[in-house]
Design a protein around this motif. Structure first.
Motif, PDB file in Angstrom:
ATOM      1  N   GLY A  10       0.819  -1.208   0.000  1.00 23.13           N
ATOM      2  CA  GLY A  10       0.000   0.000   0.000  1.00 23.13           C
ATOM      3  C   GLY A  10       0.842   1.242   0.000  1.00 23.13           C
ATOM      4  O   GLY A  10       2.060   1.185  -0.187  1.00 23.13           O
ATOM      5  N   LEU A  11       0.165   2.367   0.206  1.00 20.66           N
ATOM      6  CA  LEU A  11       0.811   3.678   0.254  1.00 20.66           C
ATOM      7  C   LEU A  11       0.868   4.130   1.703  1.00 20.66           C
ATOM      8  O   LEU A  11      -0.176   4.207   2.371  1.00 20.66           O
ATOM      9  CB  LEU A  11       0.013   4.676  -0.583  1.00 20.66           C
ATOM     10  N   VAL A  12       2.079   4.409   2.179  1.00 20.84           N
ATOM     11  CA  VAL A  12       2.260   4.871   3.549  1.00 20.84           C
ATOM     12  C   VAL A  12       3.236   6.035   3.561  1.00 20.84           C
ATOM     13  O   VAL A  12       3.975   6.260   2.591  1.00 20.84           O
ATOM     14  CB  VAL A  12       2.791   3.749   4.467  1.00 20.84           C
ATOM     15  N   ALA A  16       6.376   4.911   8.729  1.00 22.17           N
ATOM     16  CA  ALA A  16       5.294   3.983   9.044  1.00 22.17           C
ATOM     17  C   ALA A  16       5.772   2.532   8.938  1.00 22.17           C
ATOM     18  O   ALA A  16       6.915   2.254   8.553  1.00 22.17           O
ATOM     19  CB  ALA A  16       4.121   4.217   8.099  1.00 22.17           C
ATOM     20  N   SER A  17       4.870   1.627   9.275  1.00 20.28           N
ATOM     21  CA  SER A  17       5.151   0.200   9.196  1.00 20.28           C
ATOM     22  C   SER A  17       4.130  -0.479   8.285  1.00 20.28           C
ATOM     23  O   SER A  17       2.992  -0.010   8.149  1.00 20.28           O
ATOM     24  CB  SER A  17       5.083  -0.446  10.584  1.00 20.28           C
ATOM     25  N   LEU A  18       4.548  -1.560   7.688  1.00 19.62           N
ATOM     26  CA  LEU A  18       3.666  -2.414   6.906  1.00 19.62           C
ATOM     27  C   LEU A  18       4.064  -3.855   7.150  1.00 19.62           C
ATOM     28  O   LEU A  18       5.242  -4.155   7.396  1.00 19.62           O
ATOM     29  CB  LEU A  18       3.784  -2.136   5.408  1.00 19.62           C
ATOM     30  N   SER A  85       9.827   1.545  10.150  1.00 24.35           N
ATOM     31  CA  SER A  85      10.610   2.747   9.820  1.00 24.35           C
ATOM     32  C   SER A  85      10.829   2.860   8.316  1.00 24.35           C
ATOM     33  O   SER A  85      11.952   3.056   7.847  1.00 24.35           O
ATOM     34  CB  SER A  85      11.960   2.712  10.547  1.00 24.35           C
ATOM     35  N   LEU A  86       9.750   2.754   7.569  1.00 22.15           N
ATOM     36  CA  LEU A  86       9.853   2.759   6.115  1.00 22.15           C
ATOM     37  C   LEU A  86      10.381   4.076   5.591  1.00 22.15           C
ATOM     38  O   LEU A  86      10.108   5.155   6.151  1.00 22.15           O
ATOM     39  CB  LEU A  86       8.497   2.435   5.497  1.00 22.15           C
ATOM     40  N   LYS A  87      11.143   3.969   4.509  1.00 27.75           N
ATOM     41  CA  LYS A  87      11.748   5.128   3.865  1.00 27.75           C
ATOM     42  C   LYS A  87      11.266   5.207   2.419  1.00 27.75           C
ATOM     43  O   LYS A  87      10.892   4.184   1.831  1.00 27.75           O
ATOM     44  CB  LYS A  87      13.274   4.990   3.876  1.00 27.75           C
ATOM     45  N   PRO A  88      11.307   6.388   1.812  1.00 30.69           N
ATOM     46  CA  PRO A  88      10.906   6.487   0.397  1.00 30.69           C
ATOM     47  C   PRO A  88      11.693   5.526  -0.502  1.00 30.69           C
ATOM     48  O   PRO A  88      11.135   5.009  -1.481  1.00 30.69           O
ATOM     49  CB  PRO A  88      11.203   7.950   0.067  1.00 30.69           C
ATOM     50  N   GLU A  89      12.923   5.259  -0.174  1.00 28.19           N
ATOM     51  CA  GLU A  89      13.725   4.348  -0.994  1.00 28.19           C
ATOM     52  C   GLU A  89      13.309   2.884  -0.851  1.00 28.19           C
ATOM     53  O   GLU A  89      13.832   2.022  -1.565  1.00 28.19           O
ATOM     54  CB  GLU A  89      15.223   4.495  -0.683  1.00 28.19           C
ATOM     55  N   ASP A  90      12.389   2.603   0.041  1.00 29.10           N
ATOM     56  CA  ASP A  90      11.830   1.257   0.137  1.00 29.10           C
ATOM     57  C   ASP A  90      10.701   1.039  -0.883  1.00 29.10           C
ATOM     58  O   ASP A  90      10.192  -0.080  -1.011  1.00 29.10           O
ATOM     59  CB  ASP A  90      11.278   0.994   1.543  1.00 29.10           C
ATOM     60  N   THR A  91      10.331   2.085  -1.584  1.00 26.75           N
ATOM     61  CA  THR A  91       9.287   1.970  -2.586  1.00 26.75           C
ATOM     62  C   THR A  91       9.699   0.981  -3.668  1.00 26.75           C
ATOM     63  O   THR A  91      10.764   1.121  -4.273  1.00 26.75           O
ATOM     64  CB  THR A  91       8.986   3.340  -3.210  1.00 26.75           C
ATOM     65  N   VAL A 120       6.210   4.461  -0.429  1.00 28.78           N
ATOM     66  CA  VAL A 120       6.463   5.229   0.782  1.00 28.78           C
ATOM     67  C   VAL A 120       6.656   6.686   0.388  1.00 28.78           C
ATOM     68  O   VAL A 120       7.586   7.015  -0.367  1.00 28.78           O
ATOM     69  CB  VAL A 120       7.705   4.713   1.532  1.00 28.78           C
ATOM     70  N   SER A 121       5.799   7.529   0.875  1.00 29.66           N
ATOM     71  CA  SER A 121       5.890   8.958   0.544  1.00 29.66           C
ATOM     72  C   SER A 121       6.714   9.687   1.607  1.00 29.66           C
ATOM     73  O   SER A 121       6.727   9.300   2.778  1.00 29.66           O
ATOM     74  CB  SER A 121       4.499   9.561   0.450  1.00 29.66           C
ATOM     75  N   SER A 122       7.357  10.741   1.163  1.00 23.78           N
ATOM     76  CA  SER A 122       8.219  11.510   2.094  1.00 23.78           C
ATOM     77  C   SER A 122       7.437  12.584   2.815  1.00 23.78           C
ATOM     78  O   SER A 122       6.306  12.879   2.489  1.00 23.78           O
ATOM     79  CB  SER A 122       9.379  12.119   1.321  1.00 23.78           C
TER      80      SER A 122
END
Length: 122
Positions: A10-12, A16-18, A85-91, A120-122
């Motif tokens: 999804g979009l977080v 955030a966590s998924l 601890s998701l980061k935009p680079e985890d997209t 993952v949005s910043s």
């Protein structure tokens, strides 16, 4: 033949966590290593980690070490990827895969799912 179906993407927002799931059907998976890959647009596929029938999880790259945890529920033939601890680079699109040997860590697999998108949005 093993069938794998990922879910939970999804979009977080960043931080955030998924929790991704991969439901497997078909023959018993007690002889298989199960693992996760991801692929972002324009980038090579990246191995994220794997786990044997009795654990432990292995092979986390530095990019996710300490943030991602792989586990499996053998009774339910399900693989999980807890991402914190998701980061935009985890997209990326995240895929689960199975292989009888640790060649899985080198990107070789017997079966792979269709993937689930994580953004993952910043």
């Amino acid at each position: 033949q093993v069938q794998l179906v990922e879910s939970g993407g999804g979009l977080v927002q960043a931080g955030a966590s998924l929790r991704l799931s991969c439901a497997a059907s078909g023959p018993s998976l007690n002889e298989y290593f199960m693992g996760w890959f991801r692929q972002a647009p324009g980038k090579e596929r990246e191995f994220v980690g794997a786990i044997g029938y009795s654990g432990p999880s292995i092979g986390y790259p530095d990019s996710v070490k300490g943030r991602f945890t792989i586990s499996r529920d053998n009774a339910k033939n399900t693989l999980f990827l807890q991402m914190n601890s998701l980061k935009p680079e985890d997209t990326a699109v995240y895929y689960c895969a199975v292989e009888r040997t640790l060649a899985l860590t080198r990107g070789e697999y017997d079966y792979r799912g269709q993937g689930t998108q994580v953004t993952v949005s910043s």
